[in-house]
Design a protein around this motif. Structure first.
Motif, PDB file in Angstrom:
ATOM      1  N   VAL A 192     -33.275  15.468  22.142  1.00 49.05           N
ATOM      2  CA  VAL A 192     -34.000  14.200  22.165  1.00 49.05           C
ATOM      3  C   VAL A 192     -33.043  13.081  22.582  1.00 49.05           C
ATOM      4  O   VAL A 192     -31.827  13.260  22.558  1.00 49.05           O
ATOM      5  N   GLN A 193     -33.602  11.937  22.951  1.00 49.01           N
ATOM      6  CA  GLN A 193     -32.757  10.802  23.329  1.00 49.01           C
ATOM      7  C   GLN A 193     -31.868  10.374  22.171  1.00 49.01           C
ATOM      8  O   GLN A 193     -30.694  10.068  22.367  1.00 49.01           O
ATOM      9  N   ALA A 194     -32.450  10.334  20.978  1.00 49.17           N
ATOM     10  CA  ALA A 194     -31.679   9.904  19.808  1.00 49.17           C
ATOM     11  C   ALA A 194     -32.392  10.339  18.541  1.00 49.17           C
ATOM     12  O   ALA A 194     -33.598  10.622  18.546  1.00 49.17           O
ATOM     13  N   VAL A 195     -31.609  10.337  17.455  1.00 47.37           N
ATOM     14  CA  VAL A 195     -32.150  10.632  16.130  1.00 47.37           C
ATOM     15  C   VAL A 195     -31.680   9.530  15.192  1.00 47.37           C
ATOM     16  O   VAL A 195     -30.494   9.206  15.137  1.00 47.37           O
ATOM     17  N   MET A 196     -32.642   8.967  14.457  1.00 43.61           N
ATOM     18  CA  MET A 196     -32.352   7.956  13.436  1.00 43.61           C
ATOM     19  C   MET A 196     -32.419   8.643  12.085  1.00 43.61           C
ATOM     20  O   MET A 196     -33.394   9.323  11.767  1.00 43.61           O
ATOM     21  N   THR A 197     -31.359   8.526  11.298  1.00 47.03           N
ATOM     22  CA  THR A 197     -31.346   9.056   9.945  1.00 47.03           C
ATOM     23  C   THR A 197     -30.676   8.023   9.058  1.00 47.03           C
ATOM     24  O   THR A 197     -29.575   7.572   9.353  1.00 47.03           O
ATOM     25  N   GLY A 198     -31.396   7.604   8.023  1.00 48.62           N
ATOM     26  CA  GLY A 198     -30.893   6.509   7.206  1.00 48.62           C
ATOM     27  C   GLY A 198     -30.721   5.274   8.074  1.00 48.62           C
ATOM     28  O   GLY A 198     -31.630   4.882   8.798  1.00 48.62           O
ATOM     29  N   GLU A 199     -29.534   4.701   8.064  1.00 42.79           N
ATOM     30  CA  GLU A 199     -29.242   3.519   8.876  1.00 42.79           C
ATOM     31  C   GLU A 199     -28.465   3.865  10.141  1.00 42.79           C
ATOM     32  O   GLU A 199     -28.022   2.979  10.863  1.00 42.79           O
ATOM     33  N   SER A 200     -28.281   5.161  10.410  1.00 39.27           N
ATOM     34  CA  SER A 200     -27.477   5.616  11.552  1.00 39.27           C
ATOM     35  C   SER A 200     -28.339   6.150  12.684  1.00 39.27           C
ATOM     36  O   SER A 200     -29.289   6.905  12.455  1.00 39.27           O
ATOM     37  N   LEU A 201     -27.973   5.762  13.894  1.00 35.36           N
ATOM     38  CA  LEU A 201     -28.654   6.210  15.101  1.00 35.36           C
ATOM     39  C   LEU A 201     -27.663   7.028  15.925  1.00 35.36           C
ATOM     40  O   LEU A 201     -26.597   6.523  16.304  1.00 35.36           O
ATOM     41  N   TYR A 202     -28.001   8.283  16.195  1.00 33.96           N
ATOM     42  CA  TYR A 202     -27.165   9.186  16.971  1.00 33.96           C
ATOM     43  C   TYR A 202     -27.796   9.334  18.351  1.00 33.96           C
ATOM     44  O   TYR A 202     -28.891   9.891  18.476  1.00 33.96           O
ATOM     45  N   ILE A 203     -27.119   8.805  19.366  1.00 34.18           N
ATOM     46  CA  ILE A 203     -27.677   8.778  20.723  1.00 34.18           C
ATOM     47  C   ILE A 203     -27.062   9.897  21.560  1.00 34.18           C
ATOM     48  O   ILE A 203     -25.845   9.997  21.679  1.00 34.18           O
ATOM     49  N   SER A 204     -27.930  10.716  22.137  1.00 35.76           N
ATOM     50  CA  SER A 204     -27.476  11.795  23.019  1.00 35.76           C
ATOM     51  C   SER A 204     -26.787  11.212  24.240  1.00 35.76           C
ATOM     52  O   SER A 204     -27.034  10.069  24.638  1.00 35.76           O
ATOM     53  N   GLY A 205     -25.941  12.023  24.875  1.00 34.58           N
ATOM     54  CA  GLY A 205     -25.243  11.588  26.080  1.00 34.58           C
ATOM     55  C   GLY A 205     -26.213  11.099  27.139  1.00 34.58           C
ATOM     56  O   GLY A 205     -27.211  11.762  27.420  1.00 34.58           O
ATOM     57  N   GLN A 206     -25.892   9.937  27.693  1.00 32.89           N
ATOM     58  CA  GLN A 206     -26.727   9.341  28.726  1.00 32.89           C
ATOM     59  C   GLN A 206     -26.020   9.412  30.070  1.00 32.89           C
ATOM     60  O   GLN A 206     -24.933   8.862  30.248  1.00 32.89           O
ATOM     61  N   LEU A 207     -26.641  10.127  30.995  1.00 30.96           N
ATOM     62  CA  LEU A 207     -26.130  10.176  32.360  1.00 30.96           C
ATOM     63  C   LEU A 207     -26.423   8.846  33.040  1.00 30.96           C
ATOM     64  O   LEU A 207     -27.241   8.053  32.565  1.00 30.96           O
ATOM     65  N   GLY A 208     -25.810   8.632  34.172  1.00 31.04           N
ATOM     66  CA  GLY A 208     -25.999   7.385  34.916  1.00 31.04           C
ATOM     67  C   GLY A 208     -27.203   7.399  35.818  1.00 31.04           C
ATOM     68  O   GLY A 208     -27.095   7.135  37.021  1.00 31.04           O
ATOM     69  N   ILE A 209     -28.354   7.714  35.275  1.00 33.38           N
ATOM     70  CA  ILE A 209     -29.594   7.747  36.055  1.00 33.38           C
ATOM     71  C   ILE A 209     -30.178   6.343  36.126  1.00 33.38           C
ATOM     72  O   ILE A 209     -30.360   5.679  35.107  1.00 33.38           O
ATOM     73  N   ASP A 210     -30.459   5.893  37.327  1.00 34.49           N
ATOM     74  CA  ASP A 210     -31.065   4.582  37.562  1.00 34.49           C
ATOM     75  C   ASP A 210     -32.557   4.693  37.247  1.00 34.49           C
ATOM     76  O   ASP A 210     -33.274   5.449  37.902  1.00 34.49           O
ATOM     77  N   MET A 211     -33.020   3.961  36.256  1.00 35.59           N
ATOM     78  CA  MET A 211     -34.425   4.050  35.846  1.00 35.59           C
ATOM     79  C   MET A 211     -35.379   3.482  36.888  1.00 35.59           C
ATOM     80  O   MET A 211     -36.567   3.783  36.864  1.00 35.59           O
ATOM     81  N   GLN A 212     -34.889   2.661  37.816  1.00 33.11           N
ATOM     82  CA  GLN A 212     -35.745   2.132  38.880  1.00 33.11           C
ATOM     83  C   GLN A 212     -36.072   3.200  39.921  1.00 33.11           C
ATOM     84  O   GLN A 212     -37.179   3.244  40.444  1.00 33.11           O
ATOM     85  N   THR A 213     -35.094   4.069  40.205  1.00 32.76           N
ATOM     86  CA  THR A 213     -35.271   5.069  41.258  1.00 32.76           C
ATOM     87  C   THR A 213     -35.409   6.490  40.726  1.00 32.76           C
ATOM     88  O   THR A 213     -35.880   7.378  41.440  1.00 32.76           O
ATOM     89  N   GLY A 214     -34.950   6.727  39.501  1.00 30.32           N
ATOM     90  CA  GLY A 214     -34.945   8.071  38.944  1.00 30.32           C
ATOM     91  C   GLY A 214     -33.800   8.923  39.463  1.00 30.32           C
ATOM     92  O   GLY A 214     -33.708  10.105  39.166  1.00 30.32           O
ATOM     93  N   GLU A 215     -32.920   8.321  40.234  1.00 27.77           N
ATOM     94  CA  GLU A 215     -31.787   9.027  40.834  1.00 27.77           C
ATOM     95  C   GLU A 215     -30.469   8.504  40.262  1.00 27.77           C
ATOM     96  O   GLU A 215     -30.423   7.444  39.650  1.00 27.77           O
ATOM     97  N   MET A 216     -29.401   9.244  40.512  1.00 22.73           N
ATOM     98  CA  MET A 216     -28.067   8.784  40.143  1.00 22.73           C
ATOM     99  C   MET A 216     -27.422   8.142  41.358  1.00 22.73           C
ATOM    100  O   MET A 216     -27.407   8.749  42.432  1.00 22.73           O
TER     101      MET A 216
END
Length: 126
Positions: free
Chosen positions: A19-43
């Protein structure tokens, strides 16, 4: 332990069984994010451009939980070439007001989709 999956359309959908991230208690664990441009869907081609997209994606996930980079306590940067360390640092520094989180930066043989950089993080609310 209460566990909440975090998902936002403002960041790339997972490309595997995670998943993109998991929230547990007050902590948010964010999975690795590649450099994908959300406007184009490409890197984009360059490492600085990919680092910028990676950090924008990370910020979108933080925002989905009402957080910002001020909440980050730890990041890990994965680079396919340590020769790109300075270029990524230049982009990375723009996302903080001087209150940097703890950080590791490691070289890896390869990243998914031929990426040059990937950034994961841990944030704490409050």
């Amino acid at each position: 332990m209460e566990r909440k999956t975090v998902l936002t359309e403002q960041a790339p959908a997972p490309i595997g069984p995670y998943v993109q991230a998991v929230m547990t208690g007050e902590s948010l664990y964010i999975s690795g994010q590649l450099g994908i441009d959300m406007q184009t869907g490409e890197m984009p081609a360059g490492v600085a451009e990919q680092a910028e997209c990676s950090l924008k994606n990370l910020c979108a996930i933080l925002a989905a939980e009402g957080m910002s980079t001020a909440n980050l306590v730890k990041t890990t940067i994965f680079l396919t070439d340590m020769g790109n360390f300075a270029a990524v640092n230049e982009v990375y520094a723009k996302y903080f007001d001087g209150a940097f989180p703890a950080r590791s930066c490691v070289a890896v043989a390869a990243l998914p989709k031929g990426g040059l950089v990937e950034i994961e993080a841990v944030a704490v609310r409050g």
